[in-house]
Design a protein around this motif. Structure first.
Motif, PDB file in Angstrom:
ATOM      1  N   VAL A 172       0.855  -1.183   0.000  1.00  0.00           N
ATOM      2  CA  VAL A 172       0.000   0.000   0.000  1.00  0.00           C
ATOM      3  C   VAL A 172       0.890   1.231   0.000  1.00  0.00           C
ATOM      4  O   VAL A 172       1.675   1.445   0.930  1.00  0.00           O
ATOM      5  CB  VAL A 172      -0.935   0.027   1.219  1.00  0.00           C
ATOM      6  N   GLY A 173       0.792   2.020  -1.064  1.00  0.00           N
ATOM      7  CA  GLY A 173       1.566   3.250  -1.180  1.00  0.00           C
ATOM      8  C   GLY A 173       0.730   4.453  -0.784  1.00  0.00           C
ATOM      9  O   GLY A 173      -0.458   4.533  -1.116  1.00  0.00           O
ATOM     10  N   ILE A 174       1.347   5.374  -0.072  1.00  0.00           N
ATOM     11  CA  ILE A 174       0.649   6.561   0.427  1.00  0.00           C
ATOM     12  C   ILE A 174       1.481   7.790   0.078  1.00  0.00           C
ATOM     13  O   ILE A 174       2.691   7.831   0.342  1.00  0.00           O
ATOM     14  CB  ILE A 174       0.460   6.485   1.954  1.00  0.00           C
ATOM     15  N   GLY A 175       0.832   8.776  -0.513  1.00  0.00           N
ATOM     16  CA  GLY A 175       1.490  10.052  -0.789  1.00  0.00           C
ATOM     17  C   GLY A 175       0.681  11.179  -0.187  1.00  0.00           C
ATOM     18  O   GLY A 175      -0.534  11.254  -0.399  1.00  0.00           O
ATOM     19  N   ILE A 176       1.335  12.041   0.590  1.00  0.00           N
ATOM     20  CA  ILE A 176       0.642  13.149   1.254  1.00  0.00           C
ATOM     21  C   ILE A 176       1.444  14.425   1.034  1.00  0.00           C
ATOM     22  O   ILE A 176       2.634  14.485   1.368  1.00  0.00           O
ATOM     23  CB  ILE A 176       0.502  12.903   2.768  1.00  0.00           C
ATOM     24  N   ASN A 177       0.821  15.444   0.464  1.00  0.00           N
ATOM     25  CA  ASN A 177       1.467  16.753   0.340  1.00  0.00           C
ATOM     26  C   ASN A 177       1.408  17.456   1.692  1.00  0.00           C
ATOM     27  O   ASN A 177       0.324  17.721   2.208  1.00  0.00           O
ATOM     28  CB  ASN A 177       0.750  17.611  -0.709  1.00  0.00           C
ATOM     29  N   VAL A 178       2.563  17.758   2.249  1.00  0.00           N
ATOM     30  CA  VAL A 178       2.600  18.364   3.590  1.00  0.00           C
ATOM     31  C   VAL A 178       2.874  19.869   3.495  1.00  0.00           C
ATOM     32  O   VAL A 178       2.056  20.690   3.876  1.00  0.00           O
ATOM     33  CB  VAL A 178       3.635  17.668   4.487  1.00  0.00           C
ATOM     34  N   THR A 179       4.030  20.258   2.970  1.00  0.00           N
ATOM     35  CA  THR A 179       4.391  21.681   2.937  1.00  0.00           C
ATOM     36  C   THR A 179       4.391  22.259   1.528  1.00  0.00           C
ATOM     37  O   THR A 179       4.965  23.330   1.302  1.00  0.00           O
ATOM     38  CB  THR A 179       5.777  21.902   3.570  1.00  0.00           C
ATOM     39  N   LEU A 180       3.776  21.586   0.584  1.00  0.00           N
ATOM     40  CA  LEU A 180       3.753  22.063  -0.792  1.00  0.00           C
ATOM     41  C   LEU A 180       3.151  23.470  -0.854  1.00  0.00           C
ATOM     42  O   LEU A 180       2.094  23.733  -0.291  1.00  0.00           O
ATOM     43  CB  LEU A 180       2.919  21.113  -1.647  1.00  0.00           C
ATOM     44  N   ARG A 181       3.850  24.383  -1.530  1.00  0.00           N
ATOM     45  CA  ARG A 181       3.419  25.777  -1.635  1.00  0.00           C
ATOM     46  C   ARG A 181       2.585  25.983  -2.893  1.00  0.00           C
ATOM     47  O   ARG A 181       2.624  25.185  -3.817  1.00  0.00           O
ATOM     48  CB  ARG A 181       4.644  26.691  -1.662  1.00  0.00           C
ATOM     49  N   GLU A 182       1.857  27.080  -2.925  1.00  0.00           N
ATOM     50  CA  GLU A 182       0.942  27.343  -4.040  1.00  0.00           C
ATOM     51  C   GLU A 182       1.667  27.297  -5.382  1.00  0.00           C
ATOM     52  O   GLU A 182       1.161  26.718  -6.352  1.00  0.00           O
ATOM     53  CB  GLU A 182       0.275  28.708  -3.843  1.00  0.00           C
ATOM     54  N   GLU A 183       2.864  27.893  -5.445  1.00  0.00           N
ATOM     55  CA  GLU A 183       3.588  27.939  -6.718  1.00  0.00           C
ATOM     56  C   GLU A 183       4.182  26.580  -7.109  1.00  0.00           C
ATOM     57  O   GLU A 183       4.663  26.405  -8.233  1.00  0.00           O
ATOM     58  CB  GLU A 183       4.707  28.988  -6.663  1.00  0.00           C
ATOM     59  N   GLU A 184       4.156  25.628  -6.195  1.00  0.00           N
ATOM     60  CA  GLU A 184       4.706  24.301  -6.477  1.00  0.00           C
ATOM     61  C   GLU A 184       3.632  23.288  -6.863  1.00  0.00           C
ATOM     62  O   GLU A 184       3.961  22.147  -7.195  1.00  0.00           O
ATOM     63  CB  GLU A 184       5.458  23.785  -5.245  1.00  0.00           C
ATOM     64  N   LEU A 185       2.378  23.670  -6.812  1.00  0.00           N
ATOM     65  CA  LEU A 185       1.298  22.729  -7.090  1.00  0.00           C
ATOM     66  C   LEU A 185       1.378  22.217  -8.530  1.00  0.00           C
ATOM     67  O   LEU A 185       1.523  23.006  -9.464  1.00  0.00           O
ATOM     68  CB  LEU A 185      -0.063  23.394  -6.872  1.00  0.00           C
ATOM     69  N   PRO A 186       1.266  20.909  -8.738  1.00  0.00           N
ATOM     70  CA  PRO A 186       1.326  20.365 -10.101  1.00  0.00           C
ATOM     71  C   PRO A 186       0.094  20.722 -10.926  1.00  0.00           C
ATOM     72  O   PRO A 186       0.183  20.874 -12.139  1.00  0.00           O
ATOM     73  CB  PRO A 186       1.430  18.854  -9.868  1.00  0.00           C
ATOM     74  N   VAL A 187      -1.055  20.844 -10.259  1.00  0.00           N
ATOM     75  CA  VAL A 187      -2.306  21.236 -10.912  1.00  0.00           C
ATOM     76  C   VAL A 187      -3.081  22.124  -9.942  1.00  0.00           C
ATOM     77  O   VAL A 187      -2.894  22.038  -8.724  1.00  0.00           O
ATOM     78  CB  VAL A 187      -3.167  20.014 -11.302  1.00  0.00           C
ATOM     79  N   PRO A 188      -3.970  22.985 -10.427  1.00  0.00           N
ATOM     80  CA  PRO A 188      -4.703  23.890  -9.540  1.00  0.00           C
ATOM     81  C   PRO A 188      -5.588  23.180  -8.520  1.00  0.00           C
ATOM     82  O   PRO A 188      -5.932  23.757  -7.484  1.00  0.00           O
ATOM     83  CB  PRO A 188      -5.547  24.724 -10.509  1.00  0.00           C
ATOM     84  N   THR A 189      -5.976  21.935  -8.812  1.00  0.00           N
ATOM     85  CA  THR A 189      -6.857  21.202  -7.900  1.00  0.00           C
ATOM     86  C   THR A 189      -6.095  20.484  -6.787  1.00  0.00           C
ATOM     87  O   THR A 189      -6.705  19.819  -5.961  1.00  0.00           O
ATOM     88  CB  THR A 189      -7.684  20.170  -8.681  1.00  0.00           C
ATOM     89  N   ALA A 190      -4.773  20.611  -6.777  1.00  0.00           N
ATOM     90  CA  ALA A 190      -3.965  19.994  -5.721  1.00  0.00           C
ATOM     91  C   ALA A 190      -3.905  20.906  -4.505  1.00  0.00           C
ATOM     92  O   ALA A 190      -4.117  22.117  -4.595  1.00  0.00           O
ATOM     93  CB  ALA A 190      -2.560  19.703  -6.238  1.00  0.00           C
ATOM     94  N   GLY A 191      -3.595  20.341  -3.366  1.00  0.00           N
ATOM     95  CA  GLY A 191      -3.461  21.103  -2.131  1.00  0.00           C
ATOM     96  C   GLY A 191      -2.430  20.456  -1.227  1.00  0.00           C
ATOM     97  O   GLY A 191      -1.746  19.502  -1.614  1.00  0.00           O
ATOM     98  N   SER A 192      -2.300  20.974  -0.036  1.00  0.00           N
ATOM     99  CA  SER A 192      -1.359  20.430   0.943  1.00  0.00           C
ATOM    100  C   SER A 192      -1.875  20.735   2.336  1.00  0.00           C
ATOM    101  O   SER A 192      -2.767  21.569   2.523  1.00  0.00           O
ATOM    102  CB  SER A 192       0.042  21.024   0.755  1.00  0.00           C
ATOM    103  N   LEU A 193      -1.290  20.081   3.319  1.00  0.00           N
ATOM    104  CA  LEU A 193      -1.684  20.341   4.705  1.00  0.00           C
ATOM    105  C   LEU A 193      -1.387  21.791   5.072  1.00  0.00           C
ATOM    106  O   LEU A 193      -2.184  22.451   5.745  1.00  0.00           O
ATOM    107  CB  LEU A 193      -0.952  19.393   5.651  1.00  0.00           C
TER     108      LEU A 193
END
Length: 294
Positions: A172-193
């Protein structure tokens, strides 16, 4: 910043740019092992590597030789994968990218193994709520959602794959965006903690909380022989699922789609849609698009 002690192995740290981003310190592998790997517990090993292609691929390749409970964490993935072969990428140390090896049999019938991605979603949401203080929701079957500026965004995903001789294990693989900043988002629908206003973005704390939560939920589910009702997994998933009560479009294999209201998650983990012609149709695989708010 997470403190390190004299017993920590320097090999646990990326060698080239260990402190290039002081907002993103490396994980403390030795401390994580001390906290999580213990006799009688689920987690039997925990390794942190500076970078790899995919933790799922690496762990699956060793599924036969490793005992259940092996954990592999990467500070950066170059070929991370989501469902439907989608790519998952993020800057080094900006999130949690890890895989775990589970071997549910023979106590859990194989036909109930399909609950593992949903179980993992419940465990991740529970662990992050406790450690990061951020509200999360689950999009069926395996996306973690957060709210950023009043908008629903994806901050994490789960991918479960059979592994080992005869498919006797599940990675089971898990990926969680923790500190990703707005300018680093791969797509506009992505987010982070962080973008969702998390009270804490300490990755060591978050990883410990998620793995402890996963150990508890998996243990209860396995003790109930994989019964989602007896283990209260089905109830917990429904309570945290943002898809239920929404009008959705399910895009199915074979270029077929169904539109309807998501009314339940059944005993097999399938999403049940009530269509316009009064039929309730279970969906076991496919991509679900939320068409309107709750």
């Amino acid at each position: 910043m997470t403190p390190r002690d004299a017993s920590d192995d320097p090999s646990d740290l990326p060698e080239d740019n260990r402190w290039s981003d002081l907002d993103r310190p490396p994980l403390n592998a030795a401390s994580l092992r001390r906290a999580l790997v213990r006799g009688g517990g689920l987690w039997t090993s925990l390794d942190v590597v500076p970078a790899t292609g995919s933790t799922n691929t690496d762990l699956a390749a060793r599924a036969d030789e490793l005992p259940e409970g092996a954990v592999l964490v990467a500070e950066e993935q170059s070929s991370g994968r989501g469902r439907l072969d989608r790519r998952w990428s993020a800057p080094a140390r900006s999130g949690l990218f890890f895989s775990v090896l589970l071997k549910p049999g023979p106590s859990v019938p194989v036909e109930r193994w399909g609950w593992l991605p949903l179980l993992t979603g419940v465990a991740v949401a529970t662990g992050l709520s406790r450690s990061a203080g951020v509200d999360t929701a689950l999009k069926w079957p395996n996306d973690l959602l957060v709210t950023v500026g009043g908008e629903e965004r994806k901050a994490g995903g789960i991918l479960a794959e059979r592994a080992g001789s005869g498919g006797g294990g599940v990675v089971v693989g898990i990926g969680i965006n923790v500190t990703l900043r707005e300018e680093e988002l791969p797509v506009p629908t992505a987010g982070s903690l962080a973008l969702a206003g998390a009270a804490s973005t300490d990755r060591d704390t978050a990883l410990r909380a998620v793995l402890r939560s996963l150990e508890q939920w998996y243990g209860d589910w396995r003790a109930a022989e994989g019964d989602p009702a007896a283990s209260r997994l089905q109830e917990a998933y429904a309570a945290g699922c943002a898809t239920l009560g929404r009008k959705v479009r399910a895009e199915l294999p074979g270029d077929r789609s169904i539109t309807g209201e998501a009314v339940a998650v059944d005993g097999d983990g399938r999403l049940v849609l009530a269509t316009g012609d009064g039929v309730q149709e279970p969906v076991g695989a496919g991509d679900v698009v939320h068409l309107r708010g709750v």
